[in-house]
Structure formats: structure tokens, C-alpha cells
Design a protein around this motif. Sequence first.
Motif, PDB file in Angstrom:
ATOM      1  N   GLU A   5       0.826  -1.205   0.000  1.00  0.00           N
ATOM      2  CA  GLU A   5       0.000   0.000   0.000  1.00  0.00           C
ATOM      3  C   GLU A   5       0.864   1.260   0.000  1.00  0.00           C
ATOM      4  OE1 GLU A   5      -2.718  -0.503   3.283  1.00  0.00           O
ATOM      5  OE2 GLU A   5      -4.222  -1.416   1.987  1.00  0.00           O
ATOM      6  N   THR A   6       1.966   1.260   0.749  1.00  0.00           N
ATOM      7  CA  THR A   6       2.826   2.442   0.776  1.00  0.00           C
ATOM      8  C   THR A   6       3.544   2.633  -0.558  1.00  0.00           C
ATOM      9  OG1 THR A   6       4.604   1.131   1.776  1.00  0.00           O
ATOM     10  CG2 THR A   6       3.230   2.419   3.265  1.00  0.00           C
ATOM     11  N   SER A   7       3.753   1.563  -1.303  1.00  0.00           N
ATOM     12  CA  SER A   7       4.406   1.698  -2.610  1.00  0.00           C
ATOM     13  C   SER A   7       3.414   2.067  -3.711  1.00  0.00           C
ATOM     14  CB  SER A   7       5.166   0.418  -2.965  1.00  0.00           C
ATOM     15  OG  SER A   7       4.271  -0.667  -3.079  1.00  0.00           O
ATOM     16  N   GLY A   8       2.108   2.184  -3.377  1.00  0.00           N
ATOM     17  CA  GLY A   8       1.149   2.676  -4.359  1.00  0.00           C
ATOM     18  C   GLY A   8       0.050   1.693  -4.717  1.00  0.00           C
ATOM     19  N   TYR A   9       0.179   0.466  -4.317  1.00  0.00           N
ATOM     20  CA  TYR A   9      -0.878  -0.501  -4.615  1.00  0.00           C
ATOM     21  C   TYR A   9      -2.088  -0.222  -3.725  1.00  0.00           C
ATOM     22  CZ  TYR A   9       2.452  -3.253  -7.282  1.00  0.00           C
ATOM     23  OH  TYR A   9       3.362  -3.665  -8.211  1.00  0.00           O
ATOM     24  N   VAL A  10      -3.269  -0.501  -4.261  1.00  0.00           N
ATOM     25  CA  VAL A  10      -4.495  -0.310  -3.498  1.00  0.00           C
ATOM     26  C   VAL A  10      -5.165  -1.672  -3.361  1.00  0.00           C
ATOM     27  CG1 VAL A  10      -6.743   0.823  -3.425  1.00  0.00           C
ATOM     28  CG2 VAL A  10      -4.781   2.036  -4.366  1.00  0.00           C
ATOM     29  N   MET A  11      -5.382  -2.083  -2.141  1.00  0.00           N
ATOM     30  CA  MET A  11      -6.044  -3.363  -1.896  1.00  0.00           C
ATOM     31  C   MET A  11      -7.533  -3.222  -2.176  1.00  0.00           C
ATOM     32  SD  MET A  11      -3.622  -5.319  -1.048  1.00  0.00           S
ATOM     33  CE  MET A  11      -2.207  -4.489  -1.712  1.00  0.00           C
ATOM     34  N   SER A  12      -8.171  -4.292  -2.539  1.00  0.00           N
ATOM     35  CA  SER A  12      -9.575  -4.232  -2.950  1.00  0.00           C
ATOM     36  C   SER A  12     -10.480  -3.725  -1.827  1.00  0.00           C
ATOM     37  CB  SER A  12     -10.047  -5.604  -3.422  1.00  0.00           C
ATOM     38  OG  SER A  12      -9.968  -6.544  -2.378  1.00  0.00           O
ATOM     39  N   GLY A  13     -10.188  -4.052  -0.596  1.00  0.00           N
ATOM     40  CA  GLY A  13     -11.004  -3.566   0.519  1.00  0.00           C
ATOM     41  C   GLY A  13     -10.921  -2.060   0.672  1.00  0.00           C
ATOM     42  N   SER A  14      -9.716  -1.516   0.504  1.00  0.00           N
ATOM     43  CA  SER A  14      -9.529  -0.066   0.598  1.00  0.00           C
ATOM     44  C   SER A  14     -10.247   0.627  -0.561  1.00  0.00           C
ATOM     45  CB  SER A  14      -8.047   0.288   0.559  1.00  0.00           C
ATOM     46  OG  SER A  14      -7.378  -0.312   1.641  1.00  0.00           O
ATOM     47  N   ARG A  15     -10.155   0.035  -1.751  1.00  0.00           N
ATOM     48  CA  ARG A  15     -10.804   0.628  -2.912  1.00  0.00           C
ATOM     49  C   ARG A  15     -12.319   0.617  -2.708  1.00  0.00           C
ATOM     50  NH1 ARG A  15      -8.832  -2.076  -7.738  1.00  0.00           N
ATOM     51  NH2 ARG A  15      -7.191  -0.525  -7.694  1.00  0.00           N
ATOM     52  N   ALA A  17     -14.009   0.697   0.123  1.00  0.00           N
ATOM     53  CA  ALA A  17     -14.375   1.721   1.109  1.00  0.00           C
ATOM     54  C   ALA A  17     -14.285   3.106   0.493  1.00  0.00           C
ATOM     55  CB  ALA A  17     -13.461   1.624   2.332  1.00  0.00           C
ATOM     56  N   ARG A  18     -13.246   3.349  -0.308  1.00  0.00           N
ATOM     57  CA  ARG A  18     -13.080   4.651  -0.939  1.00  0.00           C
ATOM     58  C   ARG A  18     -14.211   4.915  -1.941  1.00  0.00           C
ATOM     59  NH1 ARG A  18      -7.583   5.054  -3.538  1.00  0.00           N
ATOM     60  NH2 ARG A  18      -6.998   4.518  -1.419  1.00  0.00           N
ATOM     61  N   MET A  19     -14.576   3.911  -2.723  1.00  0.00           N
ATOM     62  CA  MET A  19     -15.655   4.077  -3.698  1.00  0.00           C
ATOM     63  C   MET A  19     -16.997   4.305  -2.994  1.00  0.00           C
ATOM     64  SD  MET A  19     -14.283   4.151  -6.584  1.00  0.00           S
ATOM     65  CE  MET A  19     -15.684   4.055  -7.652  1.00  0.00           C
ATOM     66  N   ASN A  20     -17.210   3.647  -1.877  1.00  0.00           N
ATOM     67  CA  ASN A  20     -18.435   3.884  -1.097  1.00  0.00           C
ATOM     68  C   ASN A  20     -18.480   5.321  -0.592  1.00  0.00           C
ATOM     69  OD1 ASN A  20     -19.789   1.503  -1.361  1.00  0.00           O
ATOM     70  ND2 ASN A  20     -18.950   0.588   0.516  1.00  0.00           N
ATOM     71  N   ALA A  21     -17.337   5.834  -0.145  1.00  0.00           N
ATOM     72  CA  ALA A  21     -17.289   7.209   0.337  1.00  0.00           C
ATOM     73  C   ALA A  21     -17.592   8.184  -0.801  1.00  0.00           C
ATOM     74  CB  ALA A  21     -15.924   7.511   0.953  1.00  0.00           C
ATOM     75  N   VAL A  22     -17.034   7.937  -1.979  1.00  0.00           N
ATOM     76  CA  VAL A  22     -17.294   8.799  -3.132  1.00  0.00           C
ATOM     77  C   VAL A  22     -18.763   8.737  -3.507  1.00  0.00           C
ATOM     78  CG1 VAL A  22     -16.842   9.056  -5.606  1.00  0.00           C
ATOM     79  CG2 VAL A  22     -14.945   8.696  -4.022  1.00  0.00           C
ATOM     80  N   ARG A  23     -19.318   7.535  -3.526  1.00  0.00           N
ATOM     81  CA  ARG A  23     -20.740   7.363  -3.882  1.00  0.00           C
ATOM     82  C   ARG A  23     -21.634   8.106  -2.898  1.00  0.00           C
ATOM     83  NH1 ARG A  23     -24.227   4.064  -1.902  1.00  0.00           N
ATOM     84  NH2 ARG A  23     -22.668   2.733  -0.933  1.00  0.00           N
TER      85      ARG A  23
END
Length: 83
Positions: A5-15, A17-23
Motif C-alpha cells: 500500500e505504501t508503494s502505491g498498490y491499493v487493496m480491494s477492501g480499501s478501494r 471503502a473509498r468508492m463507497n465514500a465517493v458514492r
Amino acid sequence: IQSYETSGYVMSGSRHARMNAVRLRKENQVYSAEEQRALALITMEENQQKEAALIQDFRTMLKERQDAMRDGGNDGEGKDGAS
């Protein structure tokens, strides 16, 4: 996982949660726009009601003056009391 995650990869769970927040933010924007339209409609209706009441008051006043002129104005006197 943390190093990925610190190197730039996004785990599916984080994505997810982020998409839910945007929605949710977008839904809130839509609701606020709908609320603004509803508020504008209510304000317009209130203004129309006030305007209709004012017009009715003017009509009543005009009718009363016309009735007063018709009843009391036939004695030969003008508006200022001069004959």
C-alpha cells in the motif's frame, strides 16, 4: 500488505471503502440539489400566495371605494368637497 500500500498498490477492501465514500458524497450532492429545488418551489408558492392575498386586498379596497363613491358621491360634490 502495508508495504504494498505504501508503494502505491491499493487493496480491494480499501478501494471498496473509498468508492463507497465517493458514492455517498455524490448522493448527498444530489439530495442537496433536490432539496434546493424543493425549497425554491416552496418559496415561489409562498410568494404567489402573498401576492394573491395582496391583490385580493386591493380589490376589496377598490370595491369599497367604488361603492362609497356610488352611494355617497351622487350629491353633486367632487372628491375635494367643492361643488
